[in-house]
Structure formats: C-alpha cells, structure tokens
Design a protein around this motif. Structure first.
Motif, PDB file in Angstrom:
ATOM      1  N   SER A  75       0.754  -1.287   0.268  1.00  0.00           N
ATOM      2  CA  SER A  75       0.101  -0.014   0.199  1.00  0.00           C
ATOM      3  C   SER A  75       0.680   1.196  -0.125  1.00  0.00           C
ATOM      4  N   LEU A  76       1.928   1.081   0.541  1.00  0.00           N
ATOM      5  CA  LEU A  76       3.050   2.293   0.481  1.00  0.00           C
ATOM      6  C   LEU A  76       3.515   2.565  -0.807  1.00  0.00           C
ATOM      7  N   TYR A  77       3.719   1.766  -1.497  1.00  0.00           N
ATOM      8  CA  TYR A  77       4.286   1.912  -2.889  1.00  0.00           C
ATOM      9  C   TYR A  77       3.049   2.564  -3.877  1.00  0.00           C
ATOM     10  N   LYS A 130      -1.353 -10.652  -5.852  1.00  0.00           N
ATOM     11  CA  LYS A 130      -0.193 -10.696  -6.860  1.00  0.00           C
ATOM     12  C   LYS A 130       0.530  -9.121  -6.528  1.00  0.00           C
ATOM     13  N   LEU A 131       1.427  -9.156  -5.723  1.00  0.00           N
ATOM     14  CA  LEU A 131       2.054  -7.981  -5.035  1.00  0.00           C
ATOM     15  C   LEU A 131       3.424  -7.631  -5.295  1.00  0.00           C
ATOM     16  N   THR A 132       4.100  -8.309  -6.292  1.00  0.00           N
ATOM     17  CA  THR A 132       5.242  -8.151  -6.849  1.00  0.00           C
ATOM     18  C   THR A 132       5.190  -7.992  -8.379  1.00  0.00           C
ATOM     19  N   GLY A 133       6.320  -7.571  -8.940  1.00  0.00           N
ATOM     20  CA  GLY A 133       6.579  -7.788 -10.242  1.00  0.00           C
ATOM     21  C   GLY A 133       5.729  -6.951 -11.295  1.00  0.00           C
ATOM     22  N   TYR A 137       3.816  -3.047 -10.547  1.00  0.00           N
ATOM     23  CA  TYR A 137       4.385  -2.225 -11.412  1.00  0.00           C
ATOM     24  C   TYR A 137       3.116  -1.614 -12.344  1.00  0.00           C
ATOM     25  N   LYS A 138       2.252  -2.136 -12.618  1.00  0.00           N
ATOM     26  CA  LYS A 138       1.013  -1.736 -13.355  1.00  0.00           C
ATOM     27  C   LYS A 138       0.233  -1.028 -12.490  1.00  0.00           C
ATOM     28  N   ALA A 139       0.179  -1.720 -11.208  1.00  0.00           N
ATOM     29  CA  ALA A 139      -0.653  -0.639  -9.909  1.00  0.00           C
ATOM     30  C   ALA A 139       0.061   0.573  -9.854  1.00  0.00           C
ATOM     31  N   ILE A 140       1.163   0.535  -9.736  1.00  0.00           N
ATOM     32  CA  ILE A 140       1.856   1.934  -9.553  1.00  0.00           C
ATOM     33  C   ILE A 140       1.517   2.932 -10.576  1.00  0.00           C
ATOM     34  N   VAL A 141       1.554   2.428 -11.756  1.00  0.00           N
ATOM     35  CA  VAL A 141       1.132   3.445 -12.823  1.00  0.00           C
ATOM     36  C   VAL A 141      -0.179   3.820 -12.670  1.00  0.00           C
ATOM     37  N   ILE A 142      -1.098   2.982 -12.584  1.00  0.00           N
ATOM     38  CA  ILE A 142      -2.541   3.235 -12.536  1.00  0.00           C
ATOM     39  C   ILE A 142      -2.959   4.138 -11.099  1.00  0.00           C
ATOM     40  N   PHE A 143      -2.305   3.878 -10.188  1.00  0.00           N
ATOM     41  CA  PHE A 143      -2.665   4.823  -8.896  1.00  0.00           C
ATOM     42  C   PHE A 143      -1.911   6.094  -9.104  1.00  0.00           C
ATOM     43  N   PHE A 144      -0.947   6.403  -9.934  1.00  0.00           N
ATOM     44  CA  PHE A 144      -0.598   7.712 -10.190  1.00  0.00           C
ATOM     45  C   PHE A 144      -1.675   8.450 -10.937  1.00  0.00           C
ATOM     46  N   PHE A 145      -2.406   7.782 -11.683  1.00  0.00           N
ATOM     47  CA  PHE A 145      -3.440   8.472 -12.604  1.00  0.00           C
ATOM     48  C   PHE A 145      -4.777   8.696 -11.429  1.00  0.00           C
ATOM     49  N   LEU A 146      -4.699   7.846 -10.793  1.00  0.00           N
ATOM     50  CA  LEU A 146      -5.866   7.819  -9.563  1.00  0.00           C
ATOM     51  C   LEU A 146      -5.582   9.068  -8.903  1.00  0.00           C
ATOM     52  N   GLY A 147      -4.285   9.018  -8.457  1.00  0.00           N
ATOM     53  CA  GLY A 147      -3.981  10.411  -7.568  1.00  0.00           C
ATOM     54  C   GLY A 147      -4.129  11.713  -8.035  1.00  0.00           C
ATOM     55  N   ILE A 148      -4.224  11.725  -9.505  1.00  0.00           N
ATOM     56  CA  ILE A 148      -4.494  12.964 -10.066  1.00  0.00           C
ATOM     57  C   ILE A 148      -6.109  13.294 -10.007  1.00  0.00           C
ATOM     58  N   TYR A 149      -6.829  12.231  -9.989  1.00  0.00           N
ATOM     59  CA  TYR A 149      -8.250  12.264 -10.023  1.00  0.00           C
ATOM     60  C   TYR A 149      -8.506  12.658  -8.579  1.00  0.00           C
ATOM     61  N   GLY A 150      -7.766  11.929  -7.416  1.00  0.00           N
ATOM     62  CA  GLY A 150      -8.029  12.043  -6.171  1.00  0.00           C
ATOM     63  C   GLY A 150      -7.695  13.473  -5.563  1.00  0.00           C
ATOM     64  N   GLY A 151      -6.444  14.141  -6.260  1.00  0.00           N
ATOM     65  CA  GLY A 151      -6.219  15.425  -5.705  1.00  0.00           C
ATOM     66  C   GLY A 151      -7.271  16.457  -6.496  1.00  0.00           C
ATOM     67  N   PHE A 152      -7.927  15.999  -7.521  1.00  0.00           N
ATOM     68  CA  PHE A 152      -8.751  17.041  -8.049  1.00  0.00           C
ATOM     69  C   PHE A 152     -10.037  17.345  -7.296  1.00  0.00           C
ATOM     70  N   ILE A 153     -10.836  15.895  -7.158  1.00  0.00           N
ATOM     71  CA  ILE A 153     -11.999  15.937  -6.648  1.00  0.00           C
ATOM     72  C   ILE A 153     -12.260  14.725  -5.355  1.00  0.00           C
ATOM     73  N   ASN A 154     -11.677  13.616  -5.719  1.00  0.00           N
ATOM     74  CA  ASN A 154     -11.641  12.327  -4.728  1.00  0.00           C
ATOM     75  C   ASN A 154     -12.910  11.891  -4.791  1.00  0.00           C
ATOM     76  N   ALA A 155     -14.159  12.158  -5.290  1.00  0.00           N
ATOM     77  CA  ALA A 155     -15.384  11.704  -5.257  1.00  0.00           C
ATOM     78  C   ALA A 155     -15.543  10.349  -5.857  1.00  0.00           C
ATOM     79  N   TYR A 167      -8.879  -7.211  -9.559  1.00  0.00           N
ATOM     80  CA  TYR A 167      -8.498  -7.566 -10.924  1.00  0.00           C
ATOM     81  C   TYR A 167      -6.993  -7.212 -11.124  1.00  0.00           C
ATOM     82  N   VAL A 168      -6.158  -6.670 -10.950  1.00  0.00           N
ATOM     83  CA  VAL A 168      -4.870  -6.160 -11.450  1.00  0.00           C
ATOM     84  C   VAL A 168      -3.963  -6.894 -10.164  1.00  0.00           C
ATOM     85  N   ASN A 169      -4.558  -7.102  -9.022  1.00  0.00           N
ATOM     86  CA  ASN A 169      -3.494  -7.458  -7.917  1.00  0.00           C
ATOM     87  C   ASN A 169      -4.227  -8.606  -7.016  1.00  0.00           C
ATOM     88  N   GLY A 170      -5.134  -9.041  -7.587  1.00  0.00           N
ATOM     89  CA  GLY A 170      -5.926 -10.270  -6.838  1.00  0.00           C
ATOM     90  C   GLY A 170      -6.129 -10.081  -5.298  1.00  0.00           C
TER      91      GLY A 170
END
Length: 250
Positions: A75-77, A130-133, A137-155, A167-170
């Motif tokens: 969750s920290l990553y 599925k927490l490695t490999g 990395y896919k989740a890290i990229v996706i969560f960067f864009f989720l962070g943009i949305y979260g910073g904007f409105i969070n709703a 689906y991504v990390n099981g």
C-alpha cells in the motif's frame, strides 16, 4: 450559520461519509455538496473536505491494524505514486470555476449512480494476491493517475480502487479496503498542502466534519458490513440523484 446548526448538519454527514468511504467509497459525494450547501465556494469546500478525509483514513488504517489487517509495504508503494499525482490534481481543482466544478461533481455523481445500478458484485473468494513484479508496476502506474483524480475531486475514488485492486492485484475485499484507506491517507497529504498554500480550507468546518468522518471510519473499520446491503445502496442512490440534480441546476 451558527455552530449548533453546523454541527447538526456536518457531524451526521461526516459519519455517513466516513462509514461509506471505509467499507466501499463515495462518501465525498455527500460531504462536498453539504459544504457547498453551507455557502463555501467549490475550491474551499474541496480543500476543507480533505482535512476530514485525511483524519478519517488515518483512523480507518488504525482500526484495520487493530484487527490485524495490513497491506504494508504494498500500500505504501501505491500511496507514494498516488501522492505525486495528487499534487497535479489539486492544483487543477483550485483553478476550476465554481459552476463548472459543481457540474463536474454532478456528472461524477450520476456516473457513480449508474455504476451502482448495473455493477455486478465481484467474487472475492478465489483471488490470489499478486503484490510483486508486473502486477505491482501496473498498479503503481494506474494509481498515479488515480492520484490525479483524487487530488482534483476524490469523489467516488474508492469505487475505482475496489474495481482495480482485485483484477490487477488479486486482492480480497478486505485487502482492497485496507490498501484503499492507506493510499488515500498518503495522497491526501499532498492535496492538503496545495489547498492550504492557496488558502482554500475553512478550518472551522473542517474540524466539525472531521469529528463525524473519524467516528464513521472507526466504527466501519471495526464492524463487519455486507457489501450488498440493499438499504444502504438504495439510500445512497436516492441521495446521490437528488444532490446531483441540485448541483447541476442550482
């Protein structure tokens, strides 16, 4: 509006938001319109709401941890990635016109309503984490864009996370919720810094709202809640529809 009326409105709304945000997502769909209803400009309502969200998510993290539930360091990553995105999103939110912001929020609320009506419940029983490999990395990229949305409105961001993480990390429902509240706590720090630097936080209302949010988060993080609770879903759908109409036309 005097202190008593502010408490009478915001503490129950905050409790509902904290409860819903912890077990699923969408609490901001109630708190933002409530703050706007109380006369705050949209950017100030957005910034004020972040204080409550931060305390709520930290409370939820502590509540989950007290029950032995933790997804650290995974969750920290994701949280650090989302934090970087939230700085961009919060900066964008500050410069949005009030009317446009309200209509964006109304559109998001209606989208969430459609999602709630037609979403099929995820089967969390046969998932393998599925927490490695590549999945990490896919989740890290996706969560960067989720962070943009979260910073904007969070709703409604909790809904997106509960869709992505299984689906991504099981992850199971519990693991997804534990990850979600930790990630939101981390990226909300970035959003608070941006809104505070721009003087877009009403600290008095933030404190009142925070009381309700924290109580709701603590209660829900320590209580077993059925995700398909029909009463809560119907209540949310009716309220979201009414608030979205109000935001769009008034």
């Amino acid at each position: 509006m005097d202190l008593f009326l502010e408490c009478l409105l915001l503490i129950p709304v905050g409790f509902l938001a904290g409860f819903i945000n912890t077990v699923a997502g969408g609490g901001t769909l109630f708190t933002l319109p409530a703050l706007i209803f109380m006369g705050l400009p949209a950017p100030v309502a957005n910034g004020t709401n972040r204080i409550a969200i931060f305390v709520q998510t930290v409370t939820a993290v502590r509540g989950f941890k007290s029950q032995g539930a933790s997804m650290y360091p995974f969750s920290l990553y994701l949280g650090v990635s989302a934090l970087l995105g939230s700085l961009i999103g919060a900066k964008l939110a500050i410069n949005v016109d009030d009317v446009l912001f309200n209509r964006i929020l109304a559109g998001i609320m209606l989208t969430m309503l459609v999602f709630m009506l037609f979403n099929k419940q995820t089967d969390f029983k046969n998932l393998q984490p599925k927490l490695t490999g590549a999945p990490l990395y896919k989740a890290i990229v996706i969560f960067f864009f989720l962070g943009i949305y979260g910073g904007f409105i969070n709703a409604g961001i909790g809904f997106f996370m509960l869709l992505i993480l299984p689906y991504v990390n099981g992850l199971s429902l519990l693991q997804s919720n534990v990850t979600k509240v930790f990630v939101v706590a981390i990226y909300t720090i970035g959003a608070i810094v941006i809104f505070a630097l721009e003087n877009k936080i009403n600290y008095r209302l933030a404190f009142i709202l925070t009381i309700g949010n924290a109580l709701g988060a603590w209660f829900s993080s320590r209580w077993s809640v059925k995700k398909d609770d029909k009463v809560i879903r119907i209540f949310m759908m009716v309220t979201i529809l009414a608030l979205s109409i109000k935001l769009w036309f008034f």
